[in-house]
Design an enzyme around this catalytic site. Structure first.
Site, PDB file in Angstrom:
ATOM      1  N   SER A  29      32.057   0.177  58.032  1.00  0.00           N
ATOM      2  CA  SER A  29      33.152  -0.433  58.864  1.00  0.00           C
ATOM      3  C   SER A  29      32.682  -1.687  59.594  1.00  0.00           C
ATOM      4  O   SER A  29      31.608  -1.779  59.606  1.00  0.00           O
ATOM      5  CB  SER A  29      33.554   0.569  59.907  1.00  0.00           C
ATOM      6  OG  SER A  29      33.790   1.749  59.378  1.00  0.00           O
TER       7      SER A  29
HETATM    8  N1  SAH Z   1      31.017   5.598  59.328  1.00  0.00           N
HETATM    9  C1  SAH Z   1      30.877   4.908  58.118  1.00  0.00           C
HETATM   10  C2  SAH Z   1      32.404   4.347  57.273  1.00  0.00           C
HETATM   11  C3  SAH Z   1      32.284   4.857  55.869  1.00  0.00           C
HETATM   12  S1  SAH Z   1      33.963   4.484  55.223  1.00  0.00           S
HETATM   13  C4  SAH Z   1      30.021   3.528  58.217  1.00  0.00           C
HETATM   14  O1  SAH Z   1      29.570   3.145  59.190  1.00  0.00           O
HETATM   15  O2  SAH Z   1      29.122   3.204  57.078  1.00  0.00           O
HETATM   16  C5  SAH Z   1      34.410   6.245  55.427  1.00  0.00           C
HETATM   17  C6  SAH Z   1      33.727   7.507  54.876  1.00  0.00           C
HETATM   18  O3  SAH Z   1      34.477   8.505  54.808  1.00  0.00           O
HETATM   19  C7  SAH Z   1      33.372   6.966  53.484  1.00  0.00           C
HETATM   20  O4  SAH Z   1      31.855   7.309  53.077  1.00  0.00           O
HETATM   21  C8  SAH Z   1      33.866   8.354  52.735  1.00  0.00           C
HETATM   22  O5  SAH Z   1      33.328   9.034  51.595  1.00  0.00           O
HETATM   23  C9  SAH Z   1      34.191   9.403  54.043  1.00  0.00           C
HETATM   24  N2  SAH Z   1      35.093  10.194  53.759  1.00  0.00           N
HETATM   25  C10 SAH Z   1      36.474  10.100  53.355  1.00  0.00           C
HETATM   26  N3  SAH Z   1      37.227  11.473  53.465  1.00  0.00           N
HETATM   27  C11 SAH Z   1      36.345  12.603  53.959  1.00  0.00           C
HETATM   28  C12 SAH Z   1      36.410  13.668  54.172  1.00  0.00           C
HETATM   29  N4  SAH Z   1      37.571  14.409  54.045  1.00  0.00           N
HETATM   30  N5  SAH Z   1      35.328  14.314  54.774  1.00  0.00           N
HETATM   31  C13 SAH Z   1      34.328  13.880  55.058  1.00  0.00           C
HETATM   32  N6  SAH Z   1      33.976  12.244  54.900  1.00  0.00           N
HETATM   33  C14 SAH Z   1      35.139  11.560  54.227  1.00  0.00           C
END
Ligand code: SAH
Length: 214
Positions: free
Chosen positions: A64
């Site tokens: 993000s």
């Molecule tokens: N906090 C992370 C943001 C990653 S983007 C960072 O700082 O890098 C969002 C993430 O949510 C992705 O890795 C995606 O695979 C995950 N995601 C999406 N749906 C999800 C779910 N139902 N349960 C767990 N993770 C999920």
């Protein structure tokens, strides 16, 4: 991995940027100022790591934007030693920000590849959370209730199961909406049965998906 003068200088500029955009929480500002974000991206993206924008982390996901991480953390507004459930571990950058401010983090990722990578990498650079591979829609009831629950992917609706895992006085922070954009939503648990919802502007996240992915 090297955290040199150039990285530190760029990081300081990033801190000034998020302050200018309205972040005031000193713990959050200190965390962004301390964490080497360039460790969280592939080396070809290193030169962009301190720009205030989301970057690809593989498996079609993104780390993000720093301002968004700071804003969500500020809205969560938890103190030291609080228990926080994070949904969407991804690169682990948001996890590191939470750990820097002194909270205990339980984090769930549905993409096996990212889960494996991040649960090996984060402890290596000194950040220890409890990592889970699974579907964040289920939460982690056996580890709750939580002072804070944070979703870092765009959810189509507020998952009820997660609200039930909040302590009274605890806060849920998540972008809620469709694929095009989501509204940053805060739900505070007022009592066993009452919740208070507030909205905090539009954002664009990768979608929160159901189930797990290999
Ligand atoms: N906090 C992370 C943001 C990653 S983007 C960072 O700082 O890098 C969002 C993430 O949510 C992705 O890795 C995606 O695979 C995950 N995601 C999406 N749906 C999800 C779910 N139902 N349960 C767990 N993770 C999920």
């Amino acid at each position: 991995m090297i955290d040199g003068f150039l990285h530190k200088g760029l990081r300081q500029k990033l801190v000034e940027t998020i302050k200018m955009k309205g972040i005031t929480n000193s713990l959050v500002i200190a965390a962004i100022g301390k964490i080497p974000r360039h460790y969280f991206v592939e080396s070809y993206l290193e030169s962009s790591a301190y720009e205030d924008r989301a970057l690809p982390i593989g498996a079609g996901q993104t780390i993000s934007q720093p301002y968004t991480v700071a804003y969500q953390t500020e809205l969560l507004n938890v103190g030291k030693r609080a228990k926080v459930l994070e949904i969407g571990t991804g690169s682990g950058y948001q996890t590191a920000v939470l750990l820097e401010i002194g909270v205990q983090v339980f984090t769930i990722e549905r993409q096996r590849e990212l889960y494996m990578k991040t649960c090996a990498f984060l402890p290596n650079i000194g950040y220890n959370a409890q990592f889970f591979y699974g579907d964040g829609y289920e939460g982690k009831p056996t580890y709750g209730p939580f002072d804070g629950i944070l979703i870092t992917a765009g959810a189509p609706f507020i998952p009820e199961k997660l609200l039930l895992q909040l302590k009274i006085g605890g806060k849920f922070v998540a972008p809620i909406g469709n694929q095009d954009f989501q509204v940053m939503t805060v739900v505070e648990r007022i009592s066993d049965t009452e919740y208070k919802k507030t909205e905090h502007g539009n954002f664009v996240f990768v979608p929160m998906l159901k189930g797990t992915s290999k």
